[in-house]
Design a protein around this motif. Structure first.
Motif, PDB file in Angstrom:
ATOM      1  N   PHE A  58       0.822  -1.208   0.000  1.00 17.24           N
ATOM      2  CA  PHE A  58       0.000   0.000   0.000  1.00 17.24           C
ATOM      3  C   PHE A  58       0.864   1.269   0.000  1.00 17.24           C
ATOM      4  CE2 PHE A  58      -2.275   3.362   2.213  1.00 17.24           C
ATOM      5  CZ  PHE A  58      -3.483   3.390   1.531  1.00 17.24           C
ATOM      6  N   ASP A  59       1.794   1.344   0.955  1.00 14.39           N
ATOM      7  CA  ASP A  59       2.648   2.539   1.059  1.00 14.39           C
ATOM      8  C   ASP A  59       3.459   2.748  -0.212  1.00 14.39           C
ATOM      9  OD1 ASP A  59       1.896   3.062   3.652  1.00 14.39           O
ATOM     10  OD2 ASP A  59       3.724   2.282   4.574  1.00 14.39           O
ATOM     11  N   ILE A  60       3.972   1.654  -0.751  1.00 13.73           N
ATOM     12  CA  ILE A  60       4.868   1.740  -1.904  1.00 13.73           C
ATOM     13  C   ILE A  60       4.112   2.270  -3.122  1.00 13.73           C
ATOM     14  CG2 ILE A  60       6.516   0.435  -3.361  1.00 13.73           C
ATOM     15  CD1 ILE A  60       7.216   0.586  -0.309  1.00 13.73           C
ATOM     16  N   GLU A  61       2.909   1.729  -3.339  1.00 13.48           N
ATOM     17  CA  GLU A  61       2.116   2.203  -4.483  1.00 13.48           C
ATOM     18  C   GLU A  61       1.708   3.658  -4.298  1.00 13.48           C
ATOM     19  OE1 GLU A  61      -0.990   0.234  -6.694  1.00 13.48           O
ATOM     20  OE2 GLU A  61      -0.287  -1.690  -5.914  1.00 13.48           O
ATOM     21  N   MET A  62       1.313   3.976  -3.061  1.00 10.52           N
ATOM     22  CA  MET A  62       0.868   5.347  -2.788  1.00 10.52           C
ATOM     23  C   MET A  62       2.001   6.348  -2.999  1.00 10.52           C
ATOM     24  SD  MET A  62      -0.129   7.031   0.826  1.00 10.52           S
ATOM     25  CE  MET A  62       1.517   6.723   1.403  1.00 10.52           C
ATOM     26  N   VAL A  63       3.149   6.070  -2.382  1.00 13.69           N
ATOM     27  CA  VAL A  63       4.250   7.035  -2.445  1.00 13.69           C
ATOM     28  C   VAL A  63       4.798   7.132  -3.873  1.00 13.69           C
ATOM     29  CG1 VAL A  63       6.250   5.569  -1.847  1.00 13.69           C
ATOM     30  CG2 VAL A  63       6.170   7.928  -1.073  1.00 13.69           C
ATOM     31  N   THR A  64       4.800   6.022  -4.602  1.00 11.66           N
ATOM     32  CA  THR A  64       5.284   6.047  -5.984  1.00 11.66           C
ATOM     33  C   THR A  64       4.368   6.917  -6.842  1.00 11.66           C
ATOM     34  OG1 THR A  64       6.214   3.852  -5.687  1.00 11.66           O
ATOM     35  CG2 THR A  64       5.976   4.594  -7.946  1.00 11.66           C
ATOM     36  N   THR A  65       3.061   6.727  -6.687  1.00 15.72           N
ATOM     37  CA  THR A  65       2.112   7.551  -7.451  1.00 15.72           C
ATOM     38  C   THR A  65       2.314   9.031  -7.151  1.00 15.72           C
ATOM     39  OG1 THR A  65       0.533   5.752  -7.224  1.00 15.72           O
ATOM     40  CG2 THR A  65      -0.349   7.859  -7.976  1.00 15.72           C
ATOM     41  N   ILE A  66       2.401   9.353  -5.880  1.00 14.93           N
ATOM     42  CA  ILE A  66       2.545  10.754  -5.480  1.00 14.93           C
ATOM     43  C   ILE A  66       3.818  11.370  -6.044  1.00 14.93           C
ATOM     44  CG2 ILE A  66       3.096  12.170  -3.450  1.00 14.93           C
ATOM     45  CD1 ILE A  66       1.014  10.577  -1.940  1.00 14.93           C
ATOM     46  N   LEU A  67       4.927  10.647  -5.920  1.00 18.72           N
ATOM     47  CA  LEU A  67       6.209  11.211  -6.356  1.00 18.72           C
ATOM     48  C   LEU A  67       6.309  11.257  -7.880  1.00 18.72           C
ATOM     49  CD1 LEU A  67       8.525   9.641  -3.638  1.00 18.72           C
ATOM     50  CD2 LEU A  67       7.835  12.040  -3.834  1.00 18.72           C
ATOM     51  N   GLU A  68       5.704  10.268  -8.546  1.00 19.46           N
ATOM     52  CA  GLU A  68       5.709  10.311 -10.006  1.00 19.46           C
ATOM     53  C   GLU A  68       4.853  11.480 -10.510  1.00 19.46           C
ATOM     54  OE1 GLU A  68       6.945   5.721 -11.136  1.00 19.46           O
ATOM     55  OE2 GLU A  68       4.860   6.336 -11.428  1.00 19.46           O
ATOM     56  N   ASN A  69       3.763  11.745  -9.816  1.00 18.71           N
ATOM     57  CA  ASN A  69       2.956  12.919 -10.172  1.00 18.71           C
ATOM     58  C   ASN A  69       3.766  14.206 -10.025  1.00 18.71           C
ATOM     59  OD1 ASN A  69       0.717  11.448 -10.770  1.00 18.71           O
ATOM     60  ND2 ASN A  69      -0.338  11.824  -8.829  1.00 18.71           N
ATOM     61  N   LEU A  70       4.737  14.169  -9.130  1.00 15.79           N
ATOM     62  CA  LEU A  70       5.596  15.340  -8.933  1.00 15.79           C
ATOM     63  C   LEU A  70       6.820  15.292  -9.850  1.00 15.79           C
ATOM     64  CD1 LEU A  70       5.408  15.494  -5.018  1.00 15.79           C
ATOM     65  CD2 LEU A  70       4.423  17.162  -6.598  1.00 15.79           C
TER      66      LEU A  70
END
Ligand code: ARG
Length: 266
Positions: A58-70
């Motif tokens: 969960f954390d990995i997918e969430m943080v990856t999405t957020i950082l890729e959006n940035l």
């Protein structure tokens, strides 16, 4: 050298220098945009490794999405939970995504994002073991009932801190009865062996529930601690933190968030 040749060679130099600048620009840009996320992949469903050794959760997918959006390229590093804050400070990682509880003590060392998940602690035991836990929600009765057990927890976690504060500092339990592990999965392996190794583990409830899904283990008690998880960044990295918060805020209101919760928790 005639005039045309001179112009040509000058042009070539200009082109080559230009290319060089453009290329080094690319390289630099890539380096600037890479971000390293540190985790401790022993904590399903938040962070764990699949059969091929990929770090997922969960954390990995969430943080990856957020950082890729940035616009960052994300690399995930698996290190022991207790080394995450020192690694962040030493700049070997840039963001912590490890189901890390926002605590006052940690806030003195790093900055946290807005909270993204709420959790309590719990007691995980081996099914059918004769460990008896007083289930009354009277803290005194409960702590007295577990004070004679051998209890495991991951080093540096709020679970380990709970045992220290409520059982050891209060002198209900002998310090030797608390076994600290680098990884929760190692504690669970000892729990499976049985009372010769470990009677119980104190850990975050959602993770205990995941461990209990594999037959042979059960969650015997919930300790209400009301913790909130946050992503960690180095102190003073205000721009990164603000960007993460803005993305996280938006993400938590999106369909994607619901999909992620369903995928990992249901
Ligand atoms: N929430 C607890 C804490 O912050 C435990 C986190 C452990 N995380 C992990 N990835 N092993 O102390």
């Amino acid at each position: 050298m005639n005039k045309e040749k001179k112009i040509l060679s000058t042009l070539m130099v200009i082109v080559m220098v230009g290319l060089g600048v453009a290329l080094s620009g690319c390289v630099e840009e890539e380096e600037v945009n890479k971000i390293i996320v540190g985790t401790s992949a022993d904590f399903a469903p938040f962070e764990y490794t699949d059969a091929s050794g990929n770090i997922i959760g969960f954390d990995i997918e969430m943080v990856t999405t957020i950082l890729e959006n940035l616009n960052y390229t994300v690399e995930v590093k698996d290190i022991g939970f207790d080394s995450l804050i020192p690694s962040l400070q030493a700049e070997t990682i840039d963001v912590i995504a490890a189901a890390m509880t926002i605590t006052e003590e940690r806030e003195e060392q790093i900055d946290f994002s807005i909270p993204y998940y709420e959790a309590d602690q719990s007691v995980l035991i081996k099914k059918g073991s004769d460990v008896e836990i007083n289930e009354s929600h009277n803290l005194e009765n409960f702590t007295a009932s577990i004070a004679n057990l051998t209890i495991g927890a991951q080093t540096g976690t709020t679970g380990a801190g709970w045992v220290q504060e409520n059982l050891i500092d209060t002198e209900l339990m002998d310090e030797a009865n608390l076994k600290l592990y680098d990884l929760y999965i190692d504690a669970v392996a000892d729990l499976d062996i049985g009372p010769a190794r470990l009677d119980a583990i104190i850990l975050d409830l959602p993770v205990a529930q995941a461990f209990a899904e594999d037959s042979g283990r059960e969650v015997a008690y919930t300790i209400i601690t009301g913790e909130s998880y946050g992503l960690g960044v180095r102190e003073g990295e205000t721009e990164l933190l603000n960007n993460i918060n803005a993305e996280l805020n938006e993400f938590m209101l999106s369909e994607e968030w619901t999909t992620l919760i369903t995928k990992y928790f249901e």
